[in-house]
Design a protein around this motif. Structure first.
Motif, PDB file in Angstrom:
ATOM      1  N   PHE A 130      19.369  72.470   6.433  1.00 19.12           N
ATOM      2  CA  PHE A 130      19.814  72.443   7.808  1.00 19.12           C
ATOM      3  C   PHE A 130      20.726  71.609   8.279  1.00 19.12           C
ATOM      4  N   ARG A 131      20.823  70.460   7.872  1.00 20.25           N
ATOM      5  CA  ARG A 131      21.939  69.712   8.297  1.00 20.25           C
ATOM      6  C   ARG A 131      23.272  69.906   7.515  1.00 20.25           C
ATOM      7  N   PHE A 132      23.274  70.530   6.314  1.00 21.70           N
ATOM      8  CA  PHE A 132      24.247  70.909   5.313  1.00 21.70           C
ATOM      9  C   PHE A 132      24.956  72.060   6.143  1.00 21.70           C
ATOM     10  N   ASP A 133      23.990  73.141   6.594  1.00 19.80           N
ATOM     11  CA  ASP A 133      24.573  74.128   7.185  1.00 19.80           C
ATOM     12  C   ASP A 133      25.278  74.017   8.718  1.00 19.80           C
ATOM     13  N   HIS A 134      24.600  73.022   9.340  1.00 19.29           N
ATOM     14  CA  HIS A 134      25.001  72.601  10.690  1.00 19.29           C
ATOM     15  C   HIS A 134      26.161  72.044  10.731  1.00 19.29           C
ATOM     16  N   ALA A 135      26.469  70.883   9.733  1.00 24.74           N
ATOM     17  CA  ALA A 135      27.946  70.535   9.192  1.00 24.74           C
ATOM     18  C   ALA A 135      28.939  71.461   9.064  1.00 24.74           C
ATOM     19  N   ALA A 136      28.566  72.541   8.271  1.00 28.13           N
ATOM     20  CA  ALA A 136      29.251  73.661   8.008  1.00 28.13           C
ATOM     21  C   ALA A 136      29.955  74.263   9.144  1.00 28.13           C
ATOM     22  N   ALA A 137      28.811  74.506  10.240  1.00 28.33           N
ATOM     23  CA  ALA A 137      29.314  75.335  11.396  1.00 28.33           C
ATOM     24  C   ALA A 137      30.415  74.373  12.023  1.00 28.33           C
ATOM     25  N   VAL A 138      29.977  73.205  12.362  1.00 31.36           N
ATOM     26  CA  VAL A 138      30.981  72.347  13.161  1.00 31.36           C
ATOM     27  C   VAL A 138      32.159  72.196  12.334  1.00 31.36           C
ATOM     28  N   ASP A 139      32.309  72.014  11.047  1.00 30.32           N
ATOM     29  CA  ASP A 139      33.643  72.036  10.446  1.00 30.32           C
ATOM     30  C   ASP A 139      34.388  73.399  10.563  1.00 30.32           C
ATOM     31  N   ALA A 140      33.641  74.672  10.648  1.00 24.89           N
ATOM     32  CA  ALA A 140      34.275  75.670  11.099  1.00 24.89           C
ATOM     33  C   ALA A 140      35.155  75.824  12.203  1.00 24.89           C
ATOM     34  N   VAL A 141      34.069  75.304  13.356  1.00 29.26           N
ATOM     35  CA  VAL A 141      34.616  75.451  14.659  1.00 29.26           C
ATOM     36  C   VAL A 141      35.946  74.514  14.808  1.00 29.26           C
ATOM     37  N   TYR A 142      35.894  73.445  14.588  1.00 29.15           N
ATOM     38  CA  TYR A 142      36.837  72.343  14.573  1.00 29.15           C
ATOM     39  C   TYR A 142      38.057  72.133  13.531  1.00 29.15           C
ATOM     40  N   GLY A 143      37.558  72.893  12.404  1.00 28.37           N
ATOM     41  CA  GLY A 143      38.759  73.011  11.418  1.00 28.37           C
ATOM     42  C   GLY A 143      39.888  73.979  11.671  1.00 28.37           C
ATOM     43  N   ASP A 144      41.084  73.540  10.948  1.00 29.81           N
ATOM     44  CA  ASP A 144      42.559  74.349  11.047  1.00 29.81           C
ATOM     45  C   ASP A 144      42.697  75.151   9.733  1.00 29.81           C
ATOM     46  N   VAL A 145      43.407  76.340   9.948  1.00 29.17           N
ATOM     47  CA  VAL A 145      43.776  77.182   8.896  1.00 29.17           C
ATOM     48  C   VAL A 145      44.894  76.548   8.086  1.00 29.17           C
ATOM     49  N   ASN A 146      44.817  76.442   6.763  1.00 35.47           N
ATOM     50  CA  ASN A 146      45.864  75.695   5.986  1.00 35.47           C
ATOM     51  C   ASN A 146      47.062  76.623   6.143  1.00 35.47           C
ATOM     52  N   ASP A 147      48.172  75.884   6.331  1.00 38.29           N
ATOM     53  CA  ASP A 147      49.577  76.614   6.449  1.00 38.29           C
ATOM     54  C   ASP A 147      50.000  77.445   5.127  1.00 38.29           C
ATOM     55  N   SER A 148      49.456  76.759   3.966  1.00 39.93           N
ATOM     56  CA  SER A 148      49.709  77.488   2.853  1.00 39.93           C
ATOM     57  C   SER A 148      49.306  79.130   2.745  1.00 39.93           C
ATOM     58  N   LEU A 149      48.148  79.209   3.292  1.00 39.93           N
ATOM     59  CA  LEU A 149      47.378  80.288   3.499  1.00 39.93           C
ATOM     60  C   LEU A 149      48.509  81.448   4.163  1.00 39.93           C
ATOM     61  N   LEU A 150      49.056  80.980   5.380  1.00 43.57           N
ATOM     62  CA  LEU A 150      49.748  81.743   6.139  1.00 43.57           C
ATOM     63  C   LEU A 150      51.114  82.118   5.682  1.00 43.57           C
TER      64      LEU A 150
END
Length: 332
Positions: A130-150
């Motif tokens: 649960f803690r792992f999934d919660h942390a992944a959700a927070v990272d997904a919201v606050y993370g940035d898309v890598n410029d290399s992908l763009l």
């Protein structure tokens, strides 16, 4: 005082008492054994020869008296035991049935059901997951898309009215509007009036873009090419919301806008992508005019398959010149 005399007198008294008891007892089931004494005056005799012996009934019962129960007590006990076995068997059958139903449900959903508890708290493995999934959700919201992908997708970046993530979360309306600088950049770099305009935005999950958008993007482009549909210049909107496609529609006047955007992350998946479509979006467009293909990720709709299917949906939108509820009504 003479010890031998005392011993002789004691023996006589004990023998007298035992002879009286033997004459008055009517049953031999609990008959007392005679007592032997250690003759401490004689060194030739072994001490073990003078220990108290047990009678036959005690030996057979393991040193305990044999308890004889009445027939009624035995019948009651037997009946209670039978009833107890029946209840226990019923409980086992019910437990087996519940476990099978629970297992069937667990096989059909990734939700946390039947994980059990340790006392009043979740089990350690469940809590850590649960803690792992919660942390992944927070990272997904606050993370940035890598410029290399763009860069690989050849997408240029523009912004909404949002300045940082905290404002983006608290003010959804800011994410629905392009900044003035973004409008200027889009007007300069994009083709006007294309049939299909593809837009990518991180939304509420940068992880969804990182994991899925490349496969969806190239699959969609291939599908549009095979359908002979012209495509505008794709670009990336940082911190955008779904309704930002209305501003894009006002600027470029496309027939169909396709917005690939990260979904709100959950505790099952933090990398789910959605594809929103709208026919000629602009000012006054309502939510009923939009349609969506959601749950695009490795545990849901495969990204490549989703891109191919989007081409089919776009073809239908162009045929009926409608989307959302209006498209459903026209199909009927």
């Amino acid at each position: 005082m003479n010890p031998e005399l005392i011993e002789q007198v004691t023996k006589m008294v004990i023998e007298k008492i035992q002879s009286r008891q033997q004459s008055t007892e009517t049953s031999n089931t609990d008959k007392a054994s005679p007592v032997k004494f250690w003759d401490h005056t004689s060194a030739s005799k072994n001490k073990s020869d003078y220990q108290r012996t047990q009678d036959q009934s005690r030996t057979e019962s393991g040193g305990k008296l044999i308890e004889i129960k009445s027939y009624t007590d035995s019948a009651t006990t037997s009946r209670q035991k039978t009833e107890g076995n029946s209840v226990e068997s019923s409980q086992h059958r019910e437990a087996d049935s519940v476990s099978e139903e629970l297992k069937d449900l667990q096989d059909k959903t990734p939700a946390r059901i039947g994980v059990g508890r340790a006392g009043v708290r979740p089990k350690t493995d469940t809590w850590l997951k649960f803690r792992f999934d919660h942390a992944a959700a927070v990272d997904a919201v606050y993370g940035d898309v890598n410029d290399s992908l763009l860069s690989r997708l050849d997408l240029f970046k523009v912004n909404t009215l949002v300045e940082d993530k905290e404002i983006y979360i608290r003010r959804p309306d800011y994410g629905r509007k392009l900044s003035e600088e973004a409008k200027k950049t889009i007007s300069e770099r994009c083709n006007k009036s294309p049939t299909v305009q593809i837009v990518v935005s991180d939304g509420l999950s940068s992880s969804a873009i990182e994991e899925n958008v490349e496969d969806v993007f190239f699959s969609l482009k291939q599908s549009l090419t095979s359908l002979d549909l012209d495509m505008g210049t794709p670009f990336y909107i940082e911190k955008g919301r779904v309704a930002v496609m209305d501003d894009v529609g006002e600027l470029l006047k496309p027939k169909v806008v396709v917005l690939l955007i990260g979904e709100r992350p959950g505790l099952v998946s933090a990398e789910s992508l959605s594809a929103y479509l709208c026919y000629e979006p602009g000012k006054g467009t309502i939510e009923a005019d939009r349609m969506v293909i959601s749950n695009i990720h490795k545990g849901g709709i495969p990204p490549v398959e989703a891109g191919a299917y989007l081409g089919t949906v776009i073809q239908k939108v162009l045929k009926y010149e409608a989307s959302g509820v209006s498209l459903v009504k026209k199909e009927e």
